[in-house]
Design a protein around this motif. Structure first.
Motif: not given
Lengths: 286, 414
Positions: A3, A6-7, A10, A14, A126, A135, A138, A140-141, A210-211, A252
């Protein structure tokens, strides 16, 4: 995957968007010391222009380029017509660009409305990619992360390793002396302003993929990029990268451990850095 | 040259503060329509101050409010008993502080007779608190729906639609018994409306035997949901999404890119037409989402609803609620022939005794000036033309308000 990792990923992806927005600001504000309050406007307008072009043409790249060119030209107008004469008067420049941003906010609201929109991305982006750990993540990220790294490295090389970059740095440090050596400092500054604005617009298209794009994000992204530039150290590309990564990671991990305070933590980071290192992490001492 | 650094930062700081404060005031000159602003209303006008969101994740609220008001005026006319209705529009960003600034401006500077609004939950609580301090002004709620608003004892405050706990009535049973969801994880924005909205759902879902395994309360305006999505345990049957506007659109599109395959239960504004009509690819996540609220889906067929659709062809939750709220006010004014009365008592008595068939069913008020209204359970489906829409699953008539006010919770609310 763990976890935590992964965070962290992220947070870094971001942070990539924050870096793209802030890289333009680190040129204009950090390097040239021109305070632009219209940087968020460039971001949002770029996103909207990219959205319109990409939607009409079905081509994301065309949208991104179109947005960068259009907002770059707008940047040229703002710099040459509105603020060049007052370039050394910080407060006046801040107020002029503030006016531009307020007018821009209302014009964009009138033109694009209050409903959230998103820049259409190619369907193949996408999907989820399989990471080495097995794992899925996405695509795009990851694309945005790579894009940010490439742009960051190119900018650093241009500013620190090329003649053009040394002219910019010389112009900032002593414009009179640089002029005396035959460099047209006025043109140099205009170019930097245009590139900075274009980068913000490009970031708007990337971020808007993305947003959602919606009213109010001009202010939000201006604030985030100011935080990134100030935390990282003004004028430093690696500093902006570190600042952006930190802001992304803090927000995050904040969402995981203290979701209610996620937004506050981002600004607490700035307060913390400024308290111990007022010039920012990689900034030159004042 | 380096000495300029501190001056530059000072100027940037001043600029940022100015930007923030000016952005907060931005709406004050965007929407003043009608000449009532700035002067006390004369005998031949009734001035109505309208609060709605024009910034932030619910920025489409202002457009919806104007569309609703204009639809009523177009059908009914803008003069009642020889008095012309005038409007002062004020935009907010959905927060308490902005609602407070704007409602004070409307009442204290513009001298409006009646306030219509606001849009969002926390704003509603603030406006109700303010209403208690200005008993001579009548307040008609726009679309804000925290339970507490009509329990504060403000006799000058009226709400002609349900609260957010009422809106989820029946959805909890439906999720457990019909959909077979036993374990649900929740994601919602961290403010009053989602508390009550989720409270309404989970109190019923848990009473039926379901379990809430955990909850992520995120700040309003959160756009990056990758981390939140990765927090959702693998063994849950469904995810409750109590987000709205742009936040909901973000979540749905990222649910697709991040490969979230759990079915969703939407809060009342999560799968509103606004979210469904956006440009992002949310199809895989949105289809099959069940929700409850004041907006019926397709299959709802009454003369009043069909007439409403000719006036507002693509309503969203805000245009519907502002329509019902403003039309109620309009009918009240019409009943008194434009007479407000001493301390506006004549108007208030008329509003209290209203009983009319709105586009979404009969509306009357209970003793707290809270609407007794119809409510709908809907499900998202793909329309024949490829767009997304909602279909009505069931309709609940004459729903009355409960008295439980919810706060943040992580497990089944007691």
């Amino acid at each position: 995957m763990d976890q935590f990792l992964l965070v962290a990923l992220n947070g870094l992806t971001l942070g990539s968007i924050y870096f793209l927005v802030a890289s333009g600001l680190t040129l204009i504000f950090g390097l040239m010391r021109v305070i632009t309050m219209a940087h968020g406007t460039s971001y949002l307008l770029g996103g909207y222009i990219g959205y319109s072009i990409a939607r009409a043409s079905g081509n994301w790249l065309l949208g991104a380029l179109g947005a960068a060119v259009a907002v770059g030209l707008l940047g040229l107008f703002i710099h040459q017509v509105l603020i060049r004469r007052f370039q050394d008067d910080d407060l006046r420049v801040a107020l002029i660009t503030l006016g531009v941003s307020l007018i821009g906010t209302d014009l964009m609201f009138a033109a694009f409305g209050g409903t959230a929109t998103q820049v259409p991305i190619p369907a193949e982006w996408q999907t989820a990619l399989t990471l080495p750990s097995g794992d899925r993540y996405p695509a795009i990220r990851l694309i945005i992360l790579v894009l940010a790294v490439v742009i960051g490295v190119v900018m650093w090389l241009v500013i620190n390793r090329t003649r053009a970059g040394s002219i910019v740095r010389a112009g900032v440090d002593d414009s009179a002396m640089t002029s005396a050596t035959g460099v047209n400092v006025r043109v140099v500054f205009a170019v930097v302003f245009v590139v900075g604005s274009a980068l913000a617009a490009f970031a708007g298209v990337v971020g808007g993929s993305l947003f959602p794009l919606l009213p109010g994000q001009d202010g939000t992204y201006l604030l985030f990029s100011l935080v990134v530039v100030i935390v990282g150290g003004m004028g430093s590309i690696p500093g902006a990268a570190i600042g952006a990564a930190l802001v992304g990671l803090v927000s995050q991990f904040g969402l995981v451990f203290a979701p209610t305070y996620a937004t506050v933590l981002t600004f607490a980071l700035m307060v913390f850095v400024l308290a111990f290192r007022p010039q920012g992490i990689l900034g030159r001492a004042v | 040259m380096k000495l300029r650094n501190s001056r530059v930062i000072t100027a940037a700081a001043i600029g940022s503060v100015l930007l923030l404060s000016l952005a907060a005031c931005r709406g004050s000159d965007t929407g003043s329509e009608g000449g009532g602003g700035g002067e006390a209303a004369g005998d031949d006008t009734i001035t109505i101050g309208v609060l709605a969101t024009d910034t932030g994740n619910l920025a489409f609220g202002m457009d919806a409010a104007k569309e609703a008001i204009n639809a009523v005026l177009k059908a009914e006319g803008d003069t009642i008993g020889g008095k012309k209705l005038e409007f002062v529009y004020e935009g907010t960003d959905g927060t308490s502080s902005s609602a407070q600034t704007k409602v004070k401006k409307l009442v204290e500077n513009d001298g409006v007779d009646i306030v219509l609004g606001p849009v969002s939950g926390d704003e509603g609580e603030t406006v109700t608190q303010y209403a208690l301090t200005v008993p001579d002004v009548t307040f008609v709620n726009g679309s804000a729906s925290p339970v507490s608003q009509t329990l504060e004892g403000a006799t000058n405050f009226f709400r002609f639609h349900g609260d957010s706990a009422m809106w989820m009535g029946g959805v909890g049973d439906y999720a457990y018994n019909e959909k077979g969801y036993k374990k649900i994880y929740g994601v919602a924005e961290d403010y009053s409306f989602p508390y009550d909205n989720a409270g309404g759902f989970f109190s019923e879902f848990c009473a039926a035997g379901g379990d809430l395994t955990g909850f992520s309360w995120v700040p309003v305006g959160t756009t990056d949901y990758a981390t939140i999505i990765s927090q959702i345990p693998r063994d849950v049957d469904a995810v409750y999404v109590g987000l709205g506007g742009a936040d909901a659109a973000s979540f749905l599109s990222q649910a697709v890119t991040n490969g979230l395959t759990k079915p969703l239960v939407g809060g009342s504004i999560a799968v509103d037409p606004t979210a469904l009509g956006g440009d992002a690819n949310i199809r895989d996540a949105a289809i099959g989402t069940i929700t409850g609220g004041p907006v019926p889906g397709s299959g709802y067929d009454t003369p009043e609803w069909n007439q409403f659709l000719t006036e507002i062809p693509t309503p969203n939750i805000f245009s519907l609620l502002y329509y019902n709220s403003f039309k109620s006010l309009y009918l009240g004014l019409k009943a008194t022939d434009g007479e407000l009365g001493d301390g506006q008592e004549t108007l208030r008595d008329a509003l209290k005794s209203l009983d009319w068939d709105s586009p979404t069913g009969n509306i009357t008020l209970d003793k707290n000036n809270q609407g007794i209204v119809d409510n709908f359970i809907t499900e998202v489906q793909a329309n024949d033309d490829g767009t997304l829409g909602t279909v009505t699953i069931s309709e609940d008539k004459g729903v009355k308000q409960g008295t439980t006010v919810y706060d943040r919770f992580e497990s089944c609310p007691s």
